[in-house]
Design an enzyme around this catalytic site. Structure first.
Site, PDB file in Angstrom:
ATOM      1  N   LYS A  61       0.840  -1.216   0.000  1.00 36.68           N
ATOM      2  CA  LYS A  61       0.000   0.000   0.000  1.00 36.68           C
ATOM      3  C   LYS A  61       0.866   1.254   0.000  1.00 36.68           C
ATOM      4  O   LYS A  61       0.666   2.161  -0.791  1.00 36.68           O
ATOM      5  CB  LYS A  61      -0.892   0.005   1.248  1.00 36.68           C
ATOM      6  CG  LYS A  61      -1.532   1.347   1.522  1.00 36.68           C
ATOM      7  CD  LYS A  61      -2.419   1.347   2.736  1.00 36.68           C
ATOM      8  CE  LYS A  61      -1.761   1.762   4.026  1.00 36.68           C
ATOM      9  NZ  LYS A  61      -1.502   3.190   4.166  1.00 36.68           N
ATOM     10  N   ASN A  62       1.845   1.289   0.897  1.00 40.47           N
ATOM     11  CA  ASN A  62       2.622   2.514   1.049  1.00 40.47           C
ATOM     12  C   ASN A  62       3.575   2.755  -0.114  1.00 40.47           C
ATOM     13  O   ASN A  62       4.101   3.855  -0.272  1.00 40.47           O
ATOM     14  CB  ASN A  62       3.379   2.505   2.379  1.00 40.47           C
ATOM     15  CG  ASN A  62       2.443   2.712   3.557  1.00 40.47           C
ATOM     16  OD1 ASN A  62       1.258   2.968   3.371  1.00 40.47           O
ATOM     17  ND2 ASN A  62       2.984   2.589   4.766  1.00 40.47           N
ATOM     18  N   ASP A  69       4.261   0.916  12.139  1.00 45.87           N
ATOM     19  CA  ASP A  69       3.047   0.266  11.625  1.00 45.87           C
ATOM     20  C   ASP A  69       2.900  -1.171  12.135  1.00 45.87           C
ATOM     21  O   ASP A  69       1.858  -1.785  11.953  1.00 45.87           O
ATOM     22  CB  ASP A  69       3.055   0.258  10.082  1.00 45.87           C
ATOM     23  CG  ASP A  69       2.708   1.626   9.524  1.00 45.87           C
ATOM     24  OD1 ASP A  69       2.266   2.493  10.284  1.00 45.87           O
ATOM     25  OD2 ASP A  69       2.890   1.821   8.303  1.00 45.87           O
ATOM     26  N   ARG A  88      -8.717  -0.349   4.376  1.00 48.19           N
ATOM     27  CA  ARG A  88      -7.882   0.709   3.767  1.00 48.19           C
ATOM     28  C   ARG A  88      -6.510   0.151   3.426  1.00 48.19           C
ATOM     29  O   ARG A  88      -5.839   0.654   2.527  1.00 48.19           O
ATOM     30  CB  ARG A  88      -7.692   1.867   4.760  1.00 48.19           C
ATOM     31  CG  ARG A  88      -8.902   2.760   4.940  1.00 48.19           C
ATOM     32  CD  ARG A  88      -8.520   3.958   5.787  1.00 48.19           C
ATOM     33  NE  ARG A  88      -7.144   4.333   5.525  1.00 48.19           N
ATOM     34  CZ  ARG A  88      -6.229   4.628   6.454  1.00 48.19           C
ATOM     35  NH1 ARG A  88      -6.566   4.648   7.721  1.00 48.19           N
ATOM     36  NH2 ARG A  88      -4.996   4.929   6.107  1.00 48.19           N
ATOM     37  N   ARG A 140       0.041  14.843  12.840  1.00 51.85           N
ATOM     38  CA  ARG A 140       0.532  14.632  11.478  1.00 51.85           C
ATOM     39  C   ARG A 140       0.580  15.927  10.640  1.00 51.85           C
ATOM     40  O   ARG A 140      -0.107  16.071   9.626  1.00 51.85           O
ATOM     41  CB  ARG A 140      -0.277  13.536  10.799  1.00 51.85           C
ATOM     42  CG  ARG A 140      -0.285  12.271  11.621  1.00 51.85           C
ATOM     43  CD  ARG A 140      -0.915  11.113  10.929  1.00 51.85           C
ATOM     44  NE  ARG A 140      -0.025  10.503   9.956  1.00 51.85           N
ATOM     45  CZ  ARG A 140      -0.309   9.371   9.330  1.00 51.85           C
ATOM     46  NH1 ARG A 140      -1.427   8.748   9.553  1.00 51.85           N
ATOM     47  NH2 ARG A 140       0.542   8.855   8.464  1.00 51.85           N
ATOM     48  N   CYS A 197      -5.125  12.726  12.535  1.00 52.24           N
ATOM     49  CA  CYS A 197      -5.906  11.508  12.555  1.00 52.24           C
ATOM     50  C   CYS A 197      -5.719  10.891  13.930  1.00 52.24           C
ATOM     51  O   CYS A 197      -5.039  11.462  14.786  1.00 52.24           O
ATOM     52  CB  CYS A 197      -5.493  10.560  11.439  1.00 52.24           C
ATOM     53  SG  CYS A 197      -3.873   9.902  11.649  1.00 52.24           S
TER      54      CYS A 197
HETATM   55  C1  UD1 Z   1       4.134   6.911   6.239  1.00 46.91           C
HETATM   56  C2  UD1 Z   1       3.268   5.693   6.062  1.00 46.91           C
HETATM   57  C3  UD1 Z   1       2.701   5.246   7.396  1.00 46.91           C
HETATM   58  C4  UD1 Z   1       3.797   5.062   8.425  1.00 46.91           C
HETATM   59  C5  UD1 Z   1       4.698   6.292   8.493  1.00 46.91           C
HETATM   60  C6  UD1 Z   1       5.918   6.095   9.377  1.00 46.91           C
HETATM   61  C7  UD1 Z   1       2.435   5.973   3.810  1.00 46.91           C
HETATM   62  C8  UD1 Z   1       1.253   6.210   2.942  1.00 46.91           C
HETATM   63  N1  UD1 Z   1       2.208   6.013   5.127  1.00 46.91           N
HETATM   64  O1  UD1 Z   1       3.283   7.953   6.706  1.00 46.91           O
HETATM   65  O2  UD1 Z   1       1.993   4.023   7.189  1.00 46.91           O
HETATM   66  O3  UD1 Z   1       3.223   4.853   9.695  1.00 46.91           O
HETATM   67  O4  UD1 Z   1       5.181   6.628   7.176  1.00 46.91           O
HETATM   68  O5  UD1 Z   1       6.636   4.994   8.980  1.00 46.91           O
HETATM   69  O6  UD1 Z   1       3.521   5.740   3.338  1.00 46.91           O
HETATM   70  N2  UD1 Z   1       5.963  14.709  10.521  1.00 46.91           N
HETATM   71  C9  UD1 Z   1       6.061  16.045  10.794  1.00 46.91           C
HETATM   72  N3  UD1 Z   1       6.016  16.927   9.756  1.00 46.91           N
HETATM   73  C10 UD1 Z   1       5.854  16.524   8.458  1.00 46.91           C
HETATM   74  C11 UD1 Z   1       5.765  15.137   8.188  1.00 46.91           C
HETATM   75  C12 UD1 Z   1       5.812  14.262   9.243  1.00 46.91           C
HETATM   76  O7  UD1 Z   1       6.198  16.454  11.946  1.00 46.91           O
HETATM   77  O8  UD1 Z   1       5.811  17.372   7.557  1.00 46.91           O
HETATM   78  C13 UD1 Z   1       6.001  13.734  11.638  1.00 46.91           C
HETATM   79  C14 UD1 Z   1       4.671  12.973  11.750  1.00 46.91           C
HETATM   80  O9  UD1 Z   1       3.721  13.704  12.485  1.00 46.91           O
HETATM   81  C15 UD1 Z   1       5.103  11.713  12.456  1.00 46.91           C
HETATM   82  C16 UD1 Z   1       6.504  11.476  11.889  1.00 46.91           C
HETATM   83  O10 UD1 Z   1       6.939  12.724  11.357  1.00 46.91           O
HETATM   84  O11 UD1 Z   1       5.177  11.907  13.830  1.00 46.91           O
HETATM   85  C17 UD1 Z   1       6.566  10.412  10.814  1.00 46.91           C
HETATM   86  O12 UD1 Z   1       5.725  10.761   9.755  1.00 46.91           O
HETATM   87  P1  UD1 Z   1       6.009  10.360   8.241  1.00 46.91           P
HETATM   88  O13 UD1 Z   1       7.244   9.552   8.148  1.00 46.91           O
HETATM   89  O14 UD1 Z   1       5.892  11.585   7.413  1.00 46.91           O
HETATM   90  O15 UD1 Z   1       4.762   9.416   7.953  1.00 46.91           O
HETATM   91  P2  UD1 Z   1       3.814   9.458   6.698  1.00 46.91           P
HETATM   92  O16 UD1 Z   1       4.586   9.705   5.457  1.00 46.91           O
HETATM   93  O17 UD1 Z   1       2.626  10.320   6.984  1.00 46.91           O
END
Ligand code: UD1
Length: 422
Positions: free
Chosen positions: A22-23, A308, A401, A123, A118
């Site tokens: 998925k990711n 995850d 999902r 996030r 969420c």
């Molecule tokens: C992706 C995965 C999700 C997984 C996560 C961490 C997908 C579609 N989803 O989510 O399943 O749990 O990686 O392995 O690939 N953060 C910030 N600012 C930002 C972006 C992130 O503070 O601009 C923080 C987030 O709040 C969180 C952490 O960084 O605490 C990790 O987030 P991130 O690695 O960005 O996860 P996703 O890409 O949303």
């Protein structure tokens, strides 16, 4: 809305095929916005999130054909490429933000409603915004929308990420493929899904080096072309079935997986006493030989233990001998499943980012519980398989999902799960 009724089941046995990731597929689909030619993506899992991403592509003008039997998606250029993604789609899936980088660099403008928080945390998207700003984009976020513009295109630069965010790394990498000059992303995320996206982009003509390490270099090119790509297997689904073998004290052969992508899960299962063998046709996991015992886990960006997998592993830890510790470092509020597991008798104590999980093989009892998010839902399903009696899992649509045919796959291995529309 759907509901699962999960009956206590015996040890799971047999073989299971892992679906596409998925990711990995979500950003890959977003990347098709970078071209005006046909792209074909294979080994695509049929998931709600994937269907939302297809609708997002359609909303900005792509023609998207899905052949679910063949697990193939064809993305065909339409007459126009729009720049605005409707709020109804973004609110259904946080990963919609992946289209910001591609739309911005392809059309000079992107207007997307903010995905918002969420159940697992706030996030924010500050790292996405900061990276794209460093490449020269003007970004305004106001009234729940983020508006990004780059009328004269983007320009390569050094982007340092304060945290190795998966989504920010992907968004910036995609945008940088068509920027002028070289972009370097430092402290980049190293997840296998980033490597898969980079491989797809390189097949489209991008010049990306270093994906899978903490420094990624992208040399911008004038244009990209259509490409065909097979998505990697889902490492979280792989890990979930590994834990399913252990928690039910069963014996599963997990086929179509990449063992290298689940090393931390293998290590922790072995620490608990499960037997994990890397066989020719898959990973074999046995929970039926040794007595399983407590261990501690701490989630970290890849190659650390995946956040995850935290909920699913916690379900296992409630059933082993001894008390385990779980530390969540990636998301600030990812213990919603702990209270649901406790409704099933787990008695987990949460203090901030730490959880203390007392374990006992005969501890869990069926209860009425709620899937607060995708992985929490999977954890509760696995707990339900070993809980005395019957577990009623509400809001089970979250599971759909991200897991393809989850109840069906488990039932084929001996589980007893019924699915109802709530
Ligand atoms: C992706 C995965 C999700 C997984 C996560 C961490 C997908 C579609 N989803 O989510 O399943 O749990 O990686 O392995 O690939 N953060 C910030 N600012 C930002 C972006 C992130 O503070 O601009 C923080 C987030 O709040 C969180 C952490 O960084 O605490 C990790 O987030 P991130 O690695 O960005 O996860 P996703 O890409 O949303």
């Amino acid at each position: 809305m759907s509901k699962y009724i999960i009956h206590q089941s015996g040890p799971l046995r047999g073989e299971v095929e892992i679906s596409g990731s998925k990711n990995a597929v979500l950003p890959i689909l977003a990347a098709t916005l970078l071209v005006d030619e046909l792209c074909e993506i294979y080994y695509v899992p049929r998931l709600l999130d994937v269907e939302v991403m297809c609708d997002i592509l359609r909303s900005v003008g792509k023609i998207v054909e899905t052949d679910w039997e063949a697990h193939t998606i064809r993305v065909i250029p339409g007459e126009r490429t729009g720049s605005e993604v409707p709020h109804e789609l973004v609110k259904r899936m946080r990963a919609s933000i992946f289209v910001m980088g591609p739309l911005l660099v392809k059309t000079g403008y992107a207007n997307i409603s903010l995905p918002g928080g969420c159940s697992i945390g706030n996030r924010p998207i500050d790292l996405h915004n900061k990276g794209l700003r460093t490449l020269g984009a003007k970004i305004m976020s106001d009234g729940g929308r983020v508006e990004a513009s780059a009328i004269y295109g983007l320009k390569g630069a050094l982007v340092y990420l304060d945290f190795p965010s998966v989504g920010a790394t992907e968004n910036i990498m995609m945008a940088a493929t068509l920027a002028r000059g070289v972009t370097t992303i430092e402290n980049a995320a190293e997840e296998p899904e980033i490597v898969d996206l980079a491989n797809f982009l390189n097949k489209m003509g991008a010049k990306i080096k270093g994906a899978g390490t903490d420094t990624i270099k992208i040399e911008g090119v004038e244009r990209l072309h259509g490409a065909k790509h097979t998505v990697i297997p889902d490492r979280i689904e792989t890990g979930t079935f590994m834990v399913a073998a252990a928690i039910t004290r069963g014996d599963l052969l997990i086929k179509n997986c990449v063992p290298d992508h689940v090393r931390p899960v293998i290590a922790k299962l072995i620490e608990c006493g499960a037997i994990v063998n890397d066989e020719v046709d898959g990973l074999r996991v046995r929970g039926d030989i040794n007595n399983l015992v407590a261990t501690d886990i701490k989630t970290l960006p890849y190659p650390g233990f995946p956040t995850d997998m935290q909920a699913v592993f916690m379900a296992l830890l409630t059933t082993v001998d001894g008390t385990s510790g779980v530390i969540e470092t990636v998301f600030e509020n990812r213990f919603m499943h702990a209270s649901e597991l406790s409704r099933m008798g787990a008695n987990i104590r949460v203090e901030g980012r730490k959880a203390v999980v007392p374990g006992n093989k005969h501890k869990l009892v069926g209860a009425s519980v709620i899937a607060t998010d995708l992985r929490a839902g999977a954890a509760l399903v696995l707990a339900g398989l070993v809980a005395k009696g019957t577990t009623e899992l509400h809001e089970a649509q979250h599971i759909e999902r991200g897991y393809e045919n989850f109840p069906e796959k488990l039932n084929a291995l001996g589980a007893k799960i019924e699915r109802f529309e709530d």
